[in-house]
Write a protein that holds these residues in place. Structure first.
Motif, PDB file in Angstrom:
ATOM      1  N   PHE A 195      19.485 -10.213  -7.227  1.00 59.74           N
ATOM      2  CA  PHE A 195      19.320  -9.628  -5.779  1.00 59.74           C
ATOM      3  C   PHE A 195      18.436  -8.203  -5.826  1.00 59.74           C
ATOM      4  CE2 PHE A 195      20.753  -6.729  -2.259  1.00 59.74           C
ATOM      5  CZ  PHE A 195      20.343  -7.770  -1.219  1.00 59.74           C
ATOM      6  N   ILE A 196      19.160  -7.396  -6.677  1.00 57.44           N
ATOM      7  CA  ILE A 196      18.444  -5.942  -6.753  1.00 57.44           C
ATOM      8  C   ILE A 196      16.984  -6.284  -7.438  1.00 57.44           C
ATOM      9  CG2 ILE A 196      18.139  -3.939  -8.009  1.00 57.44           C
ATOM     10  CD1 ILE A 196      21.289  -4.065  -8.459  1.00 57.44           C
ATOM     11  N   GLY A 197      16.527  -7.265  -7.909  1.00 52.85           N
ATOM     12  CA  GLY A 197      14.998  -7.616  -8.668  1.00 52.85           C
ATOM     13  C   GLY A 197      14.251  -8.270  -7.308  1.00 52.85           C
ATOM     14  N   PHE A 198      14.900  -8.988  -6.598  1.00 49.00           N
ATOM     15  CA  PHE A 198      14.171  -9.567  -5.547  1.00 49.00           C
ATOM     16  C   PHE A 198      13.802  -8.445  -4.424  1.00 49.00           C
ATOM     17  CE2 PHE A 198      15.561 -13.892  -7.054  1.00 49.00           C
ATOM     18  CZ  PHE A 198      14.339 -14.299  -7.026  1.00 49.00           C
ATOM     19  N   THR A 199      14.899  -7.766  -4.009  1.00 46.44           N
ATOM     20  CA  THR A 199      14.552  -6.461  -3.347  1.00 46.44           C
ATOM     21  C   THR A 199      13.654  -5.352  -3.686  1.00 46.44           C
ATOM     22  OG1 THR A 199      16.938  -6.733  -2.748  1.00 46.44           O
ATOM     23  CG2 THR A 199      16.057  -4.826  -1.981  1.00 46.44           C
ATOM     24  N   MET A 200      13.839  -5.246  -4.928  1.00 42.30           N
ATOM     25  CA  MET A 200      12.577  -4.228  -5.648  1.00 42.30           C
ATOM     26  C   MET A 200      11.140  -4.788  -5.332  1.00 42.30           C
ATOM     27  SD  MET A 200      14.702  -2.851  -8.874  1.00 42.30           S
ATOM     28  CE  MET A 200      13.191  -2.299  -9.681  1.00 42.30           C
ATOM     29  N   LYS A 201      11.025  -6.098  -5.637  1.00 44.43           N
ATOM     30  CA  LYS A 201       9.846  -6.572  -5.644  1.00 44.43           C
ATOM     31  C   LYS A 201       9.242  -6.707  -4.150  1.00 44.43           C
ATOM     32  CE  LYS A 201       7.387 -11.013  -6.999  1.00 44.43           C
ATOM     33  NZ  LYS A 201       7.450 -12.214  -7.626  1.00 44.43           N
ATOM     34  N   ASN A 202      10.023  -6.855  -3.317  1.00 41.38           N
ATOM     35  CA  ASN A 202       9.626  -6.929  -1.937  1.00 41.38           C
ATOM     36  C   ASN A 202       9.308  -5.444  -1.408  1.00 41.38           C
ATOM     37  OD1 ASN A 202      10.099  -9.857  -1.648  1.00 41.38           O
ATOM     38  ND2 ASN A 202      12.118  -9.518  -0.819  1.00 41.38           N
ATOM     39  N   ALA A 203      10.028  -4.683  -1.996  1.00 42.31           N
ATOM     40  CA  ALA A 203       9.764  -3.337  -1.506  1.00 42.31           C
ATOM     41  C   ALA A 203       8.572  -2.839  -2.252  1.00 42.31           C
ATOM     42  CB  ALA A 203      11.301  -2.343  -1.790  1.00 42.31           C
ATOM     43  N   THR A 204       8.341  -3.081  -3.398  1.00 39.83           N
ATOM     44  CA  THR A 204       7.134  -2.625  -4.085  1.00 39.83           C
ATOM     45  C   THR A 204       5.951  -3.029  -3.478  1.00 39.83           C
ATOM     46  OG1 THR A 204       8.362  -2.524  -6.338  1.00 39.83           O
ATOM     47  CG2 THR A 204       6.027  -2.458  -6.434  1.00 39.83           C
ATOM     48  N   GLN A 205       6.004  -4.484  -2.969  1.00 46.53           N
ATOM     49  CA  GLN A 205       4.806  -5.048  -2.230  1.00 46.53           C
ATOM     50  C   GLN A 205       4.609  -4.279  -1.066  1.00 46.53           C
ATOM     51  OE1 GLN A 205       5.172  -9.093  -2.343  1.00 46.53           O
ATOM     52  NE2 GLN A 205       2.887  -9.459  -1.313  1.00 46.53           N
ATOM     53  N   LYS A 206       5.571  -4.217  -0.383  1.00 51.27           N
ATOM     54  CA  LYS A 206       5.393  -3.612   0.992  1.00 51.27           C
ATOM     55  C   LYS A 206       5.124  -2.182   0.685  1.00 51.27           C
ATOM     56  CE  LYS A 206       8.057  -2.761   5.463  1.00 51.27           C
ATOM     57  NZ  LYS A 206       9.353  -2.852   5.975  1.00 51.27           N
ATOM     58  N   SER A 207       5.447  -1.532  -0.125  1.00 54.27           N
ATOM     59  CA  SER A 207       5.089  -0.242  -0.276  1.00 54.27           C
ATOM     60  C   SER A 207       3.550  -0.124  -0.837  1.00 54.27           C
ATOM     61  CB  SER A 207       5.887   0.530  -1.336  1.00 54.27           C
ATOM     62  OG  SER A 207       5.542   1.918  -1.730  1.00 54.27           O
ATOM     63  N   MET A 208       3.058  -0.846  -1.499  1.00 55.91           N
ATOM     64  CA  MET A 208       1.450  -0.773  -1.954  1.00 55.91           C
ATOM     65  C   MET A 208       0.843  -1.029  -0.841  1.00 55.91           C
ATOM     66  SD  MET A 208       1.870  -3.078  -5.681  1.00 55.91           S
ATOM     67  CE  MET A 208       0.013  -3.082  -5.706  1.00 55.91           C
ATOM     68  N   GLU A 209       0.881  -2.146   0.250  1.00 50.92           N
ATOM     69  CA  GLU A 209       0.321  -2.394   1.258  1.00 50.92           C
ATOM     70  C   GLU A 209       0.333  -1.177   2.401  1.00 50.92           C
ATOM     71  OE1 GLU A 209       2.173  -5.659   3.110  1.00 50.92           O
ATOM     72  OE2 GLU A 209       1.562  -7.280   1.332  1.00 50.92           O
ATOM     73  N   GLU A 210       1.480  -0.507   2.388  1.00 53.94           N
ATOM     74  CA  GLU A 210       1.516   0.762   3.367  1.00 53.94           C
ATOM     75  C   GLU A 210       0.698   1.799   2.768  1.00 53.94           C
ATOM     76  OE1 GLU A 210       5.536   1.651   3.792  1.00 53.94           O
ATOM     77  OE2 GLU A 210       6.135   0.111   5.002  1.00 53.94           O
ATOM     78  N   GLU A 211       0.756   1.925   1.413  1.00 60.66           N
ATOM     79  CA  GLU A 211      -0.055   3.060   0.634  1.00 60.66           C
ATOM     80  C   GLU A 211      -1.673   2.756   0.930  1.00 60.66           C
ATOM     81  OE1 GLU A 211       1.260   3.324  -3.318  1.00 60.66           O
ATOM     82  OE2 GLU A 211       3.185   4.266  -2.707  1.00 60.66           O
ATOM     83  N   GLN A 212      -1.916   1.529   0.904  1.00 63.80           N
ATOM     84  CA  GLN A 212      -3.240   1.104   0.879  1.00 63.80           C
ATOM     85  C   GLN A 212      -3.846   1.490   2.442  1.00 63.80           C
ATOM     86  OE1 GLN A 212      -5.393   0.361  -1.449  1.00 63.80           O
ATOM     87  NE2 GLN A 212      -7.132   0.258   0.067  1.00 63.80           N
ATOM     88  N   GLU A 213      -2.926   1.074   3.496  1.00 63.01           N
ATOM     89  CA  GLU A 213      -3.376   1.209   4.831  1.00 63.01           C
ATOM     90  C   GLU A 213      -3.503   2.850   5.067  1.00 63.01           C
ATOM     91  OE1 GLU A 213      -0.541  -0.507   7.311  1.00 63.01           O
ATOM     92  OE2 GLU A 213      -1.033  -2.668   6.638  1.00 63.01           O
ATOM     93  N   ILE A 214      -2.473   3.488   4.335  1.00 65.35           N
ATOM     94  CA  ILE A 214      -2.409   5.069   4.788  1.00 65.35           C
ATOM     95  C   ILE A 214      -3.800   5.685   4.035  1.00 65.35           C
ATOM     96  CG2 ILE A 214      -1.394   7.285   4.155  1.00 65.35           C
ATOM     97  CD1 ILE A 214       1.380   5.629   4.557  1.00 65.35           C
ATOM     98  N   ALA A 215      -3.980   5.256   2.724  1.00 65.14           N
ATOM     99  CA  ALA A 215      -5.115   5.709   2.093  1.00 65.14           C
ATOM    100  C   ALA A 215      -6.625   5.357   2.884  1.00 65.14           C
ATOM    101  CB  ALA A 215      -5.370   5.037   0.654  1.00 65.14           C
ATOM    102  N   ASP A 216      -6.585   4.192   3.182  1.00 67.59           N
ATOM    103  CA  ASP A 216      -7.849   3.728   4.284  1.00 67.59           C
ATOM    104  C   ASP A 216      -7.915   4.759   5.494  1.00 67.59           C
ATOM    105  OD1 ASP A 216      -8.266   1.881   2.431  1.00 67.59           O
ATOM    106  OD2 ASP A 216      -7.530   0.182   3.648  1.00 67.59           O
ATOM    107  N   ILE A 217      -6.654   4.928   6.115  1.00 62.35           N
ATOM    108  CA  ILE A 217      -6.777   5.888   7.205  1.00 62.35           C
ATOM    109  C   ILE A 217      -7.205   7.248   6.809  1.00 62.35           C
ATOM    110  CG2 ILE A 217      -5.597   6.893   9.021  1.00 62.35           C
ATOM    111  CD1 ILE A 217      -3.820   4.352   9.106  1.00 62.35           C
TER     112      ILE A 217
END
Length: 677
Positions: free
Chosen positions: A302-324
């Motif tokens: 459960f922790i592994g799946f949660t970390m994987k989803n959080a990491t992917q979401k964080s990367m997408e948010e960071e990319q959006e923030i970096a572009d802005i």
């Protein structure tokens, strides 16, 4: 906290008094409870501290808490041996642990004591000792790294001062911790000794003095001793743990809990899947109980799946923030303003020269630049601006250029794995090597191999390595451009430095008589001719004396030079002798008669033919003096000096022109030629 310091002093004195004077049982119970609360507070503070220096009082606090616990131990021992009762807190702790079985309770208590003494306290003591030693050994390297960052412009003077202060604070803290851990160790040993004394003396007191049976006496005093020991050992255990946390804690942006969760469960979800799979295999394929291992495996999955989803979401948010941010950054007008800044001194080099400036590759160019700035501060009295180091792929690999105010003033090329052998003029020319020119002084030189160094020195050559070539070249370029680098802000800093010791002088001169800009022009004129402005107080005293009669910058410069006559004489007179070129009296009168003064300054109005004849005769005399190895110096009347210097500076920039008032009377002056027309 108005009276907090007084309260702390009273509390420490009270601790000493507790050792001597018995306290009521009700107060003893309260103080034992305070001891436990204080230990818990210290432990939590150490867990939530992001950096060791945030809890810099910890070493002193260790001493105070240790003294407090020992004072309480003495008080409780007094009651145990005299009354066979030491209050409700000790009795409650003893009953809770013993639970009717004296032997089991005593064993559990001894295990707690040994864990505290052998594991936590001993480990914390060793870590503190190693941390203190390593911190002290690393101080010189950290100081050099700060100087290198300061010199390269990565940090400001204020930041460098703060970083030096932090380095010293870390050294002081870990040194104090190394000593303070001895208190914790001594406290643990004292707890063991007090326990033995309480049991032995208590049983003896109960049997001999109170007439109790041996079994009853043993039960009573072991109960009280275990309770007393737990009341003191639990705070000791907490503070020992806090000590270990403090000395093993690295600087971080978060507290211990945040770092623990972030670094255990916030990095790589693959690790969680591997751990979960291994636990599932243990539960299903081995005789171990199935339920706990399957539950643990499910938790890690459960922790592994949660970390994987959080990491992917964080990367997408960071990319959006970096572009802005990138779009917003481009729109900012400040970006254009940053491009307008011109560095005072720049050293650009090809990729082949990078190892000389890279500390990780053994380069010491940054250290040499620090020494250059110190040398020029002593020699010229100026604070040299930061030297900006940059690599430039447009340059040849072994080439470097020096820029002043963004404009290239000099360039040269090095030959690595070679040494530069310079011919001072008297060396044997039979040395084999690649012909070149020394970039700082233009002397004939050769690039030679390391194996030919001894031979070159025997033949009379001066041999230097490539880093020395760059540093010498940079030093001479800075010297020759020091007047251009001296800004109004630099002059203000120099003036403020004088103000600390002589405020009356500064208050009289600036801004009542001269402005900062006018003082800057005088100082620049002095630096233009290689005159040090380190004796700033004498220069400003002179300006204060003469600026009431004239504000002509050239005249004020002449007065300042005359006030520095001892320095000028020392600089140019060789052992009390000065061989010079003089000016014909008719030429001096002609120059003075042709001076025209305007609101913007003074200039000479001679016809070009006359000027050409003066320059030709001067050049011939200078060449004659240089041919015999003497420095060409022209000596003239004070009123003529500045104008003759201006007349010759285009053709003979390095010609030294002195006035009679700038030479001390004890110097023997010998004229070796006269300039005439």
């Amino acid at each position: 906290m108005k009276f907090g310091d007084v309260g702390v002093a009273v509390a420490i004195i009270a601790i000493i008094i507790i050792i001597i004077i018995p306290v009521p049982l009700i107060m003893l119970d309260a103080l034992l409870s305070v001891n436990i609360a204080l230990a818990l507070l210290i432990l939590l503070i150490s867990m939530y501290t992001k950096d060791a220096l945030q809890f810099s009082i910890f070493p002193s606090l260790l001493l105070i808490t240790t003294l407090f616990r020992l004072a309480l131990n003495i008080s409780t021992t007094r009651y145990i041996l005299s009354d066979g009762y030491a209050g409700q807190v000790i009795e409650a702790f003893g009953n809770f642990v013993v639970r009717g079985n004296i032997f089991v309770g005593l064993v559990i208590f001894l295990i707690i004591v040994l864990i505290n003494f052998m594991v936590i306290t001993k480990g914390a003591e060793r870590v503190a000792e190693v941390a203190a030693r390593f911190t002290l050994d690393a101080m010189p390297g950290k100081q050099m790294a700060i100087d290198a960052d300061l010199n390269s412009g990565l940090i400001t003077e204020v930041e460098a001062k703060q970083r030096r202060k932090d380095v010293q604070s870390y050294s002081d803290f870990y040194g104090a911790m190394d000593g303070a851990t001895k208190f914790v160790k001594g406290d643990a040993i004292a707890g063991i000794i007090i326990t033995i004394i309480n049991i032995t003396a208590g049983i003896g007191t109960g049997v001999i003095m109170r007439g109790l049976p041996a079994g009853e006496a043993a039960g009573l005093y072991v109960l009280l001793t275990v309770g007393d020991g737990l009341v003191s050992q639990i705070p000791t255990l907490l503070i020992s743990t806090a000590t270990g946390l403090i000395v093993t804690r690295a600087a971080s942006e978060s507290n211990l809990g945040g770092d623990l969760l972030g670094q255990l469960f916030g990095n790589n979800p693959t690790i969680m899947f591997i751990v979960g799979g291994f636990l599932l295999m243990l539960g299903l394929a081995t005789p171990l109980p199935v339920l706990p291992y399957v539950m643990l495996a499910g938790m890690f999955f459960f922790i592994g799946f949660t970390m994987k989803n959080a990491t992917q979401k964080s990367m997408e948010e960071e990319q959006e923030i970096a572009d802005i941010e990138e779009v917003e950054e481009i729109k900012k007008p400040e970006n254009v303003m940053n491009l307008l800044k011109v560095e005072d001194i720049e050293l650009e080099f090809g990729y082949g020269v990078i190892p000389l400036a890279d500390v990780s590759q053994g380069g010491d160019l940054l250290d040499r630049i620090v020494m250059i700035r110190r040398q020029l501060a002593l020699e010229l009295g100026v604070v040299v601006p930061m030297v900006r180091l940059r690599d430039n792929i447009q340059l040849n690999p072994n080439e470097y250029i020096i820029k002043i105010k963004g404009v290239e003033v000099s360039r040269a090329e090095l030959l690595f794995d070679h040494l530069m052998a310079m011919n001072p003029g008297m060396a044997d020319d039979s040395l084999k090597g690649i012909d070149t020119r020394e970039p700082a002084f233009g002397l004939p030189a050769k690039w030679i191999l390391e194996q030919d160094r001894e031979k070159a020195e025997i033949l009379g050559y001066t041999v230097v390595d490539p880093p020395s070539v760059i540093s010498t070249h940079l030093t001479e370029v800075i010297k020759s451009n020091s007047s251009k680098l001296l800004s109004r802000q630099d002059v203000k800093a120099l003036v403020d430095n004088i103000r600390e010791d002589n405020p009356a002088l500064i208050d009289e001169l600036i801004p009542n008589q001269l402005s900062i800009g006018e003082v800057q022009k005088v100082l620049s004129n002095l630096l233009d001719e290689g005159i040090s402005i380190r004796d700033m107080e004498t220069i400003l005293e002179t300006l204060a004396d003469y600026s009431v009669t004239t504000r002509d910058i050239d005249m004020l410069t002449e007065y300042a030079r005359q006030s520095l006559s001892r320095y000028i004489t020392k600089k140019f007179a060789d052992q009390g002798e000065l061989k010079v070129i003089t000016l014909d009296s008719q030429l001096e009168q002609m120059i003075m008669g042709s001076v025209n003064k305007t609101d913007t300054g003074s200039y000479i109005s001679l016809d070009p033919n006359t000027i050409q004849r003066i320059l030709e005769d001067t050049f011939s005399k200078v060449e004659k003096l240089a041919s015999v190895g003497l420095q060409p110096i022209v000596l003239t009347a004070p009123l003529v000096r500045i104008y003759f210097k201006k007349l010759t500076e285009q053709s003979l920039k390095d010609l030294v022109v002195l006035s009679y008032n700038e030479v001390e009377p004890n110097v023997e002056v010998q004229s070796v030629g006269t300039v005439a027309i």
